[in-house]
Design a protein around this motif. Structure first.
Motif, PDB file in Angstrom:
ATOM      1  N   LEU A   4       0.829  -1.194   0.000  1.00  0.00           N
ATOM      2  CA  LEU A   4       0.000   0.000   0.000  1.00  0.00           C
ATOM      3  C   LEU A   4       0.872   1.255   0.000  1.00  0.00           C
ATOM      4  N   SER A   5       1.989   1.216   0.700  1.00  0.00           N
ATOM      5  CA  SER A   5       2.863   2.385   0.790  1.00  0.00           C
ATOM      6  C   SER A   5       3.393   2.824  -0.577  1.00  0.00           C
ATOM      7  N   ALA A   6       3.378   1.940  -1.568  1.00  0.00           N
ATOM      8  CA  ALA A   6       3.837   2.294  -2.913  1.00  0.00           C
ATOM      9  C   ALA A   6       2.910   3.311  -3.573  1.00  0.00           C
ATOM     10  N   LEU A   7       1.714   3.487  -3.011  1.00  0.00           N
ATOM     11  CA  LEU A   7       0.746   4.435  -3.564  1.00  0.00           C
ATOM     12  C   LEU A   7       0.805   5.811  -2.910  1.00  0.00           C
ATOM     13  N   ARG A   8       1.675   5.959  -1.896  1.00  0.00           N
ATOM     14  CA  ARG A   8       1.750   7.225  -1.168  1.00  0.00           C
ATOM     15  C   ARG A   8       2.249   8.353  -2.073  1.00  0.00           C
ATOM     16  N   VAL A   9       1.597   9.491  -1.964  1.00  0.00           N
ATOM     17  CA  VAL A   9       1.963  10.687  -2.719  1.00  0.00           C
ATOM     18  C   VAL A   9       2.843  11.569  -1.841  1.00  0.00           C
ATOM     19  N   ASP A  10       3.857  12.166  -2.427  1.00  0.00           N
ATOM     20  CA  ASP A  10       4.740  13.098  -1.723  1.00  0.00           C
ATOM     21  C   ASP A  10       4.027  14.457  -1.655  1.00  0.00           C
ATOM     22  N   LEU A 117       1.563   9.093 -11.035  1.00  0.00           N
ATOM     23  CA  LEU A 117       2.764   8.303 -10.743  1.00  0.00           C
ATOM     24  C   LEU A 117       3.988   9.175 -10.497  1.00  0.00           C
ATOM     25  N   LEU A 118       4.035  10.331 -11.115  1.00  0.00           N
ATOM     26  CA  LEU A 118       5.205  11.198 -11.015  1.00  0.00           C
ATOM     27  C   LEU A 118       5.284  11.943  -9.690  1.00  0.00           C
ATOM     28  N   TYR A 119       4.249  11.864  -8.888  1.00  0.00           N
ATOM     29  CA  TYR A 119       4.223  12.564  -7.603  1.00  0.00           C
ATOM     30  C   TYR A 119       4.235  11.601  -6.420  1.00  0.00           C
ATOM     31  N   ARG A 120       4.521  10.348  -6.684  1.00  0.00           N
ATOM     32  CA  ARG A 120       4.591   9.345  -5.621  1.00  0.00           C
ATOM     33  C   ARG A 120       5.874   9.500  -4.826  1.00  0.00           C
ATOM     34  N   GLU A 121       5.806   9.137  -3.551  1.00  0.00           N
ATOM     35  CA  GLU A 121       6.978   9.229  -2.680  1.00  0.00           C
ATOM     36  C   GLU A 121       8.142   8.393  -3.179  1.00  0.00           C
ATOM     37  N   ASN A 122       7.858   7.238  -3.730  1.00  0.00           N
ATOM     38  CA  ASN A 122       8.912   6.314  -4.118  1.00  0.00           C
ATOM     39  C   ASN A 122       9.277   6.405  -5.598  1.00  0.00           C
ATOM     40  N   ALA A 123       8.765   7.415  -6.310  1.00  0.00           N
ATOM     41  CA  ALA A 123       9.107   7.554  -7.737  1.00  0.00           C
ATOM     42  C   ALA A 123      10.586   7.898  -7.866  1.00  0.00           C
ATOM     43  N   ALA A 124      11.249   7.254  -8.769  1.00  0.00           N
ATOM     44  CA  ALA A 124      12.686   7.488  -8.969  1.00  0.00           C
ATOM     45  C   ALA A 124      12.919   8.908  -9.428  1.00  0.00           C
ATOM     46  N   GLY A 125      13.923   9.569  -8.830  1.00  0.00           N
ATOM     47  CA  GLY A 125      14.320  10.899  -9.267  1.00  0.00           C
ATOM     48  C   GLY A 125      13.379  12.001  -8.857  1.00  0.00           C
TER      49      GLY A 125
END
Length: 140
Positions: A4-10, A117-125
């Motif tokens: 679930l944490s993969a869906l977290r937004v920064d 997807l580009l605003y997720r906490e775990n998105a690369a970069g």
């Protein structure tokens, strides 16, 4: 299965934006669509202009005003026709994004802002120093 944490937004990235490469060496800092600043500003515009809810064109123009002031947050590498660097401001963002001649830029900003997807906490970069995108919305 996915965590679930993969869906977290920064939240900071959503509000302040991420740097994206556009065209011709231009970089744009774009906040996420429907961030709190956008929501508050757009609601104020609607309250101040109730007649636009009956007029699709006017409603669309208010959307562009809100995007120019709250979603497009900054830019780099933009010059005027005399070659002088143009500083970004909310007034300039509104002026540019409401100009029909810049409809491609408006569409690009809106498309990038809507890519969750580009605003997720775990998105690369996702850090400001390394976050760049392409016109297809991919990150490098």
């Amino acid at each position: 299965m996915a965590k679930l944490s993969a869906l977290r937004v920064d939240p900071e990235l959503s509000e302040e934006g991420r740097w994206v490469d556009y065209e011709l060496g231009i970089r744009l800092r774009i906040a996420r669509h429907n961030n709190s600043r956008y929501q508050a500003y757009f609601m104020k515009l609607l309250r101040d202009n109730p007649e636009v809810q009956e007029d699709t064109e006017s409603f669309g123009n208010l959307l562009k005003v809100a995007v120019g002031r709250t979603i497009l947050r900054d830019w780099e590498g933009v010059e005027d026709d005399d070659g002088k660097e143009m500083e970004y401001s909310e007034d300039v963002g509104e002026k540019i994004l409401t100009d029909p001649a810049y409809q491609d830029l408006y569409q690009f900003v809106l498309s990038e802002a809507q890519s969750s997807l580009l605003y997720r906490e775990n998105a690369a970069g996702n850090s400001e120093s390394s976050s760049t995108g392409t016109s297809s919305g991919e990150t490098n």
